[in-house]
Write an enzyme that holds these catalytic residues in place. Structure first.
Site, PDB file in Angstrom:
ATOM      1  N   THR A  39      23.269   2.447  -1.098  1.00 56.42           N
ATOM      2  CA  THR A  39      21.867   2.015  -1.090  1.00 56.42           C
ATOM      3  C   THR A  39      21.511   1.559  -2.511  1.00 56.42           C
ATOM      4  OG1 THR A  39      21.209   4.354  -1.293  1.00 56.42           O
ATOM      5  CG2 THR A  39      21.129   3.369   0.907  1.00 56.42           C
ATOM      6  N   LYS A  88      28.279   8.342  -1.055  1.00 56.63           N
ATOM      7  CA  LYS A  88      27.200   7.571  -1.636  1.00 56.63           C
ATOM      8  C   LYS A  88      26.123   8.549  -2.084  1.00 56.63           C
ATOM      9  CE  LYS A  88      23.652   6.480  -0.195  1.00 56.63           C
ATOM     10  NZ  LYS A  88      22.238   7.002  -0.355  1.00 56.63           N
ATOM     11  N   THR A 143      20.768  13.768  -1.769  1.00 58.00           N
ATOM     12  CA  THR A 143      20.650  12.607  -0.894  1.00 58.00           C
ATOM     13  C   THR A 143      21.952  11.864  -0.876  1.00 58.00           C
ATOM     14  OG1 THR A 143      19.512  10.628  -0.387  1.00 58.00           O
ATOM     15  CG2 THR A 143      19.779  11.072  -2.659  1.00 58.00           C
ATOM     16  N   GLU A 161      19.876   7.056 -10.083  1.00 57.83           N
ATOM     17  CA  GLU A 161      19.046   5.853 -10.190  1.00 57.83           C
ATOM     18  C   GLU A 161      18.530   5.659 -11.616  1.00 57.83           C
ATOM     19  OE1 GLU A 161      17.440   5.542  -5.609  1.00 57.83           O
ATOM     20  OE2 GLU A 161      16.201   6.575  -7.092  1.00 57.83           O
ATOM     21  N   ASN A 178      12.107   3.324  -7.830  1.00 54.10           N
ATOM     22  CA  ASN A 178      11.444   4.059  -6.763  1.00 54.10           C
ATOM     23  C   ASN A 178      10.004   3.636  -6.520  1.00 54.10           C
ATOM     24  OD1 ASN A 178      13.271   6.287  -5.605  1.00 54.10           O
ATOM     25  ND2 ASN A 178      13.704   6.280  -7.800  1.00 54.10           N
ATOM     26  N   THR A 222       9.278  -1.679  -0.459  1.00 57.44           N
ATOM     27  CA  THR A 222       8.963  -3.108  -0.396  1.00 57.44           C
ATOM     28  C   THR A 222      10.019  -3.972  -1.029  1.00 57.44           C
ATOM     29  OG1 THR A 222       7.656  -2.848  -2.421  1.00 57.44           O
ATOM     30  CG2 THR A 222       6.492  -2.716  -0.327  1.00 57.44           C
TER      31      THR A 222
END
Length: 404
Positions: free
Chosen positions: A154, A180, A191, A277, A399, A404
């Site tokens: 992702t 992942k 996650t 991230e 994040n 969107t």
């Protein structure tokens, strides 16, 4: 808790490869704009299966389905995976879609649907576009390519894969893992989706024991942002095609196989933390001389999970007060007058007061993509370890616009 003696290991790291009898593929099924977003993993024979799963109360439909299959049958022969859409918080339709995916894959592969697991990752709340899933299953091939690890990504920046080989009873055994995970990372679990495949012949109970115990010291010891996902699971499959003598607990082969298995788990866990991230640095915390392993792991996880510590690491700021505060907020036994801390081998704190290492030297030592923090609690014989990453501006950017 069983302790695997890693010095008993006799394995070597090899280029990523699928163990004997395993096949996989990854494709672009149209769930995302351009990237690979769907794949499958298949064993030519039913494989012994073990799993661990998220503790989030809103457990996603695919996680529920796969958990039920493994707990009921202790076997799987195939897994269907997709990214982009998590199929979580999708109600009765989401559960039906997961079960339909099982059946569609079983029809294509000509196997029992109860031997098919499913796993999804991505946006929570959206339904799977089943026409695209069905079409994707028709396109997937039984290959030895390495596209599947990419198809489940992702916000990850890279695929995370590892293979090792070892000999058991004169037979070469291969263990390969991929996963992942980048954001919404926090035990229990994080996650993430993780998969370990092996051609070893091992009892179901022994495989589940290894997976459950190693999860506690690897995947459950990483954190990026303190959030626990709805879709997390790690599944291990062993199809026995290496033809080694059955591995049972409390044997030398169990020790050898277990050491290699643990290495795979720790490697994948650390690479998830490093790929957090927006991250620029992997942070490893080692806690020594704790009253218990559980307390040592709790202290390590608290330090690596502190937003203040993570921010200081990002800013190359050797602010050890944030580390000592993180230690102090745990319930671990601590000799408060004799705690010592090192950063990349340089003393930060000695006997609970500032060391005489110059700030400029510490700042220079932090100008690297890996930060190691060593802590001595002076409270007992146990030790623990945890991994995480720094907290950067890019984490907020990623994040703030994920939906969107």
């Amino acid at each position: 808790m069983k302790v695997i003696n890693q010095t008993a290991a006799d394995f070597k790291i090899i280029d990523f490869t699928w163990p004997a009898g395993f096949y996989a593929d990854g494709i672009h099924a149209g769930l995302r704009k351009q990237k690979l977003d769907m794949g499958w993993l298949y064993s030519s024979v039913p494989a012994t299966a073990a799993g661990v799963y998220t503790t989030n109360q809103f457990q996603a439909a695919p996680t529920q389905v796969t958990k039920k299959m493994i707990q009921t049958h202790h076997q799987l022969q195939a897994l269907v995976l997709n990214s982009a859409i998590a199929n979580s918080c999708t109600g009765a339709l989401g559960l039906k879609n997961a079960q339909t995916t099982q059946q569609l894959a079983a029809d294509v592969l000509e196997i029992d649907p109860e031997l098919v697991g499913v796993a999804s990752t991505g946006l929570i709340g959206a339904q799977l576009p089943m026409p695209k899933i069905a079409a994707g299953l028709q396109k997937l091939q039984l290959t030895k390519n390495d596209k599947l690890p990419e198809a489940i990504l992702t916000t990850d920046t890279k695929a995370k894969t590892i293979s090792v080989a070892l000999k058991l009873n004169g037979q070469v055994v291969t263990i390969s893992g991929f996963c992942k995970g980048s954001g919404m990372i926090h035990p229990n679990m994080c996650t993430m989706l993780g998969f370990i495949t092996t051609d070893a012949n091992i009892e179901a109970e022994a495989l589940q024991t290894l997976l459950s115990e190693d999860t506690e010291s690897t995947f459950n010891q990483i954190t990026v942002d303190g959030d626990t996902s709805t879709n997390d699971m790690v599944v291990a499959l062993a199809n026995g095609l290496a033809d080694n003598t059955m591995i049972e607990t409390d044997t030398k082969d169990y020790q050898k196989f277990g050491a290699a298995f643990h290495y795979i788990m720790a490697y994948l866990a650390k690479h998830i933390a490093a790929d957090g991230e927006g991250a620029t640095k992997l942070i490893e915390v080692n806690v020594n001389h704790s009253a218990s392993t559980e307390e040592a792991q709790a202290v390590a996880k608290t330090i690596v999970g502190s937003n203040l510590v993570k921010s200081a690491i990002f800013g190359h700021d050797p602010n050890w007060g944030r580390i000592i505060a993180a230690i102090g907020q745990t319930k671990a036994v601590v000799d408060v007058a004799h705690v010592s801390v090192w950063l990349n081998g340089l003393p930060l704190i000695v006997d609970s007061v500032a060391a005489d290492t110059e700030v400029a030297v510490l700042e220079k030592a932090m100008d690297t993509n890996q930060i190691q923090i060593d802590v001595d609690l002076n409270a007992g014989p146990a030790k623990g370890q945890a991994w995480g990453c720094d907290l950067t501006y890019n984490y907020v950017k990623i994040n703030a616009s994920y939906h969107t």
